[in-house]
Every structure is written in structure tokens, then in C-alpha cells.
Design a protein around this motif. Structure first.
Motif, mmCIF file in Angstrom:
data_model
loop_
_atom_site.group_PDB
_atom_site.id
_atom_site.type_symbol
_atom_site.label_atom_id
_atom_site.label_comp_id
_atom_site.label_asym_id
_atom_site.label_seq_id
_atom_site.Cartn_x
_atom_site.Cartn_y
_atom_site.Cartn_z
ATOM 1 N N VAL A 1 45.075 36.236 47.196
ATOM 2 C CA VAL A 1 44.908 34.806 46.942
ATOM 3 C C VAL A 1 43.715 34.525 46.034
ATOM 4 N N ARG A 2 42.807 35.504 45.865
ATOM 5 C CA ARG A 2 41.625 35.372 45.014
ATOM 6 C C ARG A 2 40.785 34.156 45.402
ATOM 7 N N LEU A 3 40.055 34.305 46.500
ATOM 8 C CA LEU A 3 39.183 33.244 46.977
ATOM 9 C C LEU A 3 37.869 33.853 47.441
ATOM 10 N N GLY A 4 36.776 33.201 47.081
ATOM 11 C CA GLY A 4 35.459 33.594 47.540
ATOM 12 C C GLY A 4 34.561 32.375 47.578
ATOM 13 N N GLY B 1 38.918 48.302 51.133
ATOM 14 C CA GLY B 1 38.218 47.890 52.350
ATOM 15 C C GLY B 1 38.788 46.610 52.913
ATOM 16 N N LEU B 2 40.104 46.455 52.825
ATOM 17 C CA LEU B 2 40.767 45.246 53.309
ATOM 18 C C LEU B 2 41.261 45.429 54.737
ATOM 19 N N ALA B 3 41.127 44.394 55.550
ATOM 20 C CA ALA B 3 41.761 44.434 56.865
ATOM 21 C C ALA B 3 43.267 44.581 56.674
ATOM 22 N N PRO B 4 43.901 45.541 57.343
ATOM 23 C CA PRO B 4 45.332 45.774 57.122
ATOM 24 C C PRO B 4 46.242 44.830 57.909
ATOM 25 N N TRP B 5 45.664 43.747 58.441
ATOM 26 C CA TRP B 5 46.452 42.770 59.189
ATOM 27 C C TRP B 5 46.239 41.399 58.545
ATOM 28 N N PRO B 6 47.033 41.027 57.560
ATOM 29 C CA PRO B 6 46.839 39.733 56.890
ATOM 30 C C PRO B 6 47.019 38.572 57.858
ATOM 31 N N PHE B 7 46.153 37.558 57.732
ATOM 32 C CA PHE B 7 46.333 36.339 58.513
ATOM 33 C C PHE B 7 47.656 35.680 58.112
ATOM 34 N N PRO B 8 48.318 35.006 59.027
ATOM 35 C CA PRO B 8 49.571 34.325 58.687
ATOM 36 C C PRO B 8 49.330 33.251 57.638
ATOM 37 N N VAL B 9 50.253 33.172 56.691
ATOM 38 C CA VAL B 9 50.160 32.180 55.626
ATOM 39 C C VAL B 9 50.783 30.881 56.115
ATOM 40 N N PRO B 10 50.029 29.781 56.117
ATOM 41 C CA PRO B 10 50.582 28.513 56.612
ATOM 42 C C PRO B 10 51.608 27.940 55.649
ATOM 43 N N GLU B 11 52.377 27.003 56.114
ATOM 44 C CA GLU B 11 53.299 26.301 55.218
ATOM 45 C C GLU B 11 52.483 25.525 54.185
ATOM 46 N N ILE B 12 52.822 25.714 52.920
ATOM 47 C CA ILE B 12 52.097 25.060 51.834
ATOM 48 C C ILE B 12 52.854 23.802 51.412
ATOM 49 N N PRO B 13 52.265 22.620 51.557
ATOM 50 C CA PRO B 13 52.964 21.387 51.157
ATOM 51 C C PRO B 13 53.293 21.408 49.665
ATOM 52 N N LEU B 14 54.389 20.803 49.299
ATOM 53 C CA LEU B 14 54.810 20.771 47.904
ATOM 54 C C LEU B 14 53.731 20.151 47.015
ATOM 55 N N LEU C 1 17.747 32.077 46.855
ATOM 56 C CA LEU C 1 18.554 32.910 47.750
ATOM 57 C C LEU C 1 20.019 32.575 47.531
ATOM 58 N N ILE C 2 20.794 33.570 47.113
ATOM 59 C CA ILE C 2 22.209 33.380 46.792
ATOM 60 C C ILE C 2 23.017 34.391 47.593
ATOM 61 N N VAL C 3 23.969 33.894 48.357
ATOM 62 C CA VAL C 3 24.836 34.755 49.152
ATOM 63 C C VAL C 3 26.273 34.615 48.657
ATOM 64 N N LEU C 4 26.931 35.742 48.462
ATOM 65 C CA LEU C 4 28.336 35.770 48.052
ATOM 66 C C LEU C 4 29.183 36.191 49.248
ATOM 67 N N ARG C 5 30.260 35.466 49.480
ATOM 68 C CA ARG C 5 31.180 35.826 50.561
ATOM 69 C C ARG C 5 32.580 36.005 50.014
ATOM 70 N N SER C 6 33.216 37.070 50.446
ATOM 71 C CA SER C 6 34.599 37.363 50.070
ATOM 72 C C SER C 6 35.528 36.850 51.160
ATOM 73 N N PHE C 7 36.622 36.267 50.776
ATOM 74 C CA PHE C 7 37.620 35.792 51.739
ATOM 75 C C PHE C 7 38.674 36.875 52.012
ATOM 76 N N GLY C 8 39.111 37.548 50.969
ATOM 77 C CA GLY C 8 40.281 38.412 51.073
ATOM 78 C C GLY C 8 40.130 39.607 51.978
ATOM 79 N N LYS C 9 38.918 40.147 52.134
ATOM 80 C CA LYS C 9 38.753 41.400 52.875
ATOM 81 C C LYS C 9 38.988 41.206 54.365
ATOM 82 N N PHE C 10 38.224 40.331 54.993
ATOM 83 C CA PHE C 10 38.351 40.129 56.434
ATOM 84 C C PHE C 10 39.691 39.503 56.789
ATOM 85 N N PHE C 11 40.143 38.549 55.980
ATOM 86 C CA PHE C 11 41.397 37.857 56.285
ATOM 87 C C PHE C 11 42.618 38.631 55.790
#
Length: 336
Positions: free
Chosen positions: A199-202, A28-41, A184-194
């Protein structure tokens, strides 16, 4: 380990089709990944720190008072049972199977309930888990109904856990603004929409005391420095959010229409997938796989989840396969 979509390498070996030749619609992943920014060293060279702006970017994006970043919402699913003593847990089902599994493994009594059964069982539960919008059915419950369930649970010290992994296209239905409330606890996934599951982020959205207790279970440096940089950039990309919502909504509508055109009207779905119950689920899954199209099969209820094709070429490929399957079925029905 439970079965999940996205096992492309295994499918490539099983069907003898190279990985690059597959159309993977099994997630159920969006098939258009967001652009990956330049990661500083320095993000690679230093331990990550929690005052780099990621938490604030997430609070702004979700509309929550406070959040806890985790290495994918799956981490939170597995750790939340540690924060309570044994009790009775209801899981609104069918849904993402890891929820019931995590509570069972931690020694809780788990009852899987249907939507119409929740009110009957709610006062006997210590925790209710809801996936909203649901995966794989696409069922979407109103904030009013969920907040009513939360109020009934909270007055007895209970929890409502809402997994909003597929909520990004409908933020107006999110309970994020209410997560300052106890229980009340809400879980949000980062990887699906983006479109960046790797990257394993939530994020966990809840009141401060619970987030502190959960942070102790998560431990230090759970989210890597590069992931924190990437996550913050994506969460702040408001133009990208609008673009992603529009194209996923449109692609999902086209997918539903395509399936219906060949006699497979979906029983549910959301912006990132469509869900189909059919007696032909296993046969259709196998037929597609032999043509390099991977779907998500649910054997227990003979259903399939279709992820979004990324472009017109992928849609045409899926349509050709559906058309061929329809021809095969019609040939099988002809008298000998």
C-alpha cells in the motif's frame, strides 16, 4: 538502485521455480497481512483529503503530537536531505542502506559509524541517522541514549533522525512522544508490522514547522484515498495490534531457536526477523534458493536475514532445508 529483499519474481526466473512455490523469507514483513477493509467508491473517485481521520489515528497509535503521512517512509528518506544545506551526516551502520545513499546523493559528507564511535564523532556532525531497532542487526538503543544524542545535536541546530520501521512490537522504546522537540525526526513504516507493504504508507513524526517544510516537498495527494481508508482502519484495530505482536514475538523466538538448533545462532534480530553472520552465508543462501526458500543475503559482511515463517508448515519446510544443509556440510568435511 540499491539491492533489497522481496525480489521474488527475479528469483523465480533465475532458479526456475514458480512464484507460488517459494517460501519468501527475504523481507522483514509480518507474514500475516491485516484484513483489508471495504473501500468506499468515493475513496477511488475523489481526490484524497487530509481531514478524514488518518492523521489523528496515526497520532493516537504512535503517541505523537503530529504526523505527516507519506507514500512509504522511503519517500521521507529521500526528501529529508532537501531540507538542510550541505553538511556532515553520520549514519549508525550497518543499517538500511538507503539512508546513507540519500544523503550522499544530495551532496552531504557521510560517515558511517559504529555505536561505540558515535560519542566521539557526534559534535562534528550536523545530522545523525539511527535505525532503531536496527535493520539488519536488530540492535536496539535506549530512549535515554538517543535523547542525549539529540540534545547534543539540537543545541547546534543539528538533527537526530530515527528510523523506527521495526518499533511496533516495542512501543515503549519509541521516541514518538518526544517528536514535538526541534531537531528530532522519527520515521515510521506502516507496511512491515501490518504486513501490507504494497500500500506504500509511512509517517514522519516531528515538530510542526519541519513537517510543513517536508509537506511542501512531498506535494499534494501523496497518499491515495484508498490507502488512507485502509491505513486508518488498521491503525485503529487495537485487538489486531495485540494479536500481531504476540504471534510475531513468538514466531521470532521459534525462528531463533530453530536456527540455533542447526548451528546457526543468530547474532541479532527483532520481532520480525533474525540476523546471522556466518562464513557460509553465500552457500546457505544458494542452497535455500535452489529449494525455493528466499533469504536476504548481505555480501559485505557475509550475513543473512531470515524473515518469519507464517505457520508450522513453513517452519517445517525451513527446518528440513537446514537439516539437509547440515548433512551436506558434514559430508563435505569427511575425509576422502
Amino acid at each position: 538502485m540499491l539491492e533489497h529483499g522481496g525480489r521474488l519474481r527475479r528469483a523465480a526466473l533465475e532458479y526456475g521455480i514458480a512464484e507460488e512455490d517459494w517460501l519468501d523469507l527475504s523481507t522483514g514483513l509480518a507474514p500475516w497481512p491485516f484484513p483489508v477493509p471495504e473501500i468506499p467508491l468515493r475513496a477511488w473517485a475523489r481526490l484524497p483529503e487530509t481531514d478524514d481521520g488518518l492523521e489523528q489515528a496515526a497520532c493516537d497509535y504512535y503517541g505523537a503530537a503530529q504526523v505527516l503521512p507519506v507514500a512509504g517512509s522511503q519517500m521521507a528518506i529521500q526528501l529529508l536531505p532537501r531540507l538542510r544545506r550541505a553538511g556532515k551526516v553520520g549514519v549508525l551502520s550497518p543499517c538500511y542502506a538507503e539512508h546513507a545513499e540519500a544523503w550522499r546523493r544530495s551532496g552531504y559528507i557521510v560517515r558511517e559509524v559504529l555505536e561505540q564511535e558515535v560519542d566521539f564523532f557526534l559534535d562534528s556532525l550536523d545530522v545523525l541517522v539511527v535505525v532503531n531497532p536496527n535493520n539488519p542487526t536488530g540492535l536496539s538503543l535506549t530512549p535515554a541514549k538517543l535523547l542525549d544524542w539529540h540534545a547534543r545535536l539540537a543545541q547546534r541546530g543539528g538533527w537526530l533522525v530515527v528510523d523506527e520501521a521495526f518499533m511496533d512490537n516495542t512501543p515503549q522504546l519509541s521516541l514518538a512522544p518526544h517528536t514535538h522537540q526541534v531537531g528530532l525526526i522519527v520515521l515510521r513504516s506502516f507496511g512491515k508490522f501490518f504486513g501490507l507493504a504494497g500500500v506504500r504508507l509511512g509517517f514522519v513524526l516531528a515538530e510542526r514547522k519541519l513537517l510543513r517544510l517536508l509537506a511542501e516537498q512531498v506535494g499534494p495527494w501523496a497518499v491515495s484515498g484508498p490507502t488512507r481508508v485502509l491505513g486508518q482502519a488498521c491503525l485503529q484495530d487495537t485487538e489486531g495490534h495485540t494479536r500481531q505482536r504476540i504471534r510475531s514475538d513468538e514466531a521470532s523466538e521459534r525462528l531463533a531457536a530453530l536456527l540455533e538448533r542447526y548451528g546457526f545462532k543468530p547474532q541479532g534480530g527483532c520481532a520480525l526477523f533474525q540476523w546471522l553472520i556466518t562464513e557460509h552465508a553465500h552457500a546457505l543462501h544458494e542452497f535455500m534458493a535452489r529449494r525455493g526458500i528466499l533469504l536476504r543475503l548481505f555480501t559485505h559482511n557475509s550475513s543473512l536475514r531470515f524473515g518469519l515463517p507464517a505457520d508450522a508448515a513453513d517452519e517445517a519446510r525451513l527446518e528440513q532445508a537446514l537439516q539437509a544443509f547440515a548433512v551436506d556440510c558434514s559430508m563435505d568435511k569427511k575425509p576422502a
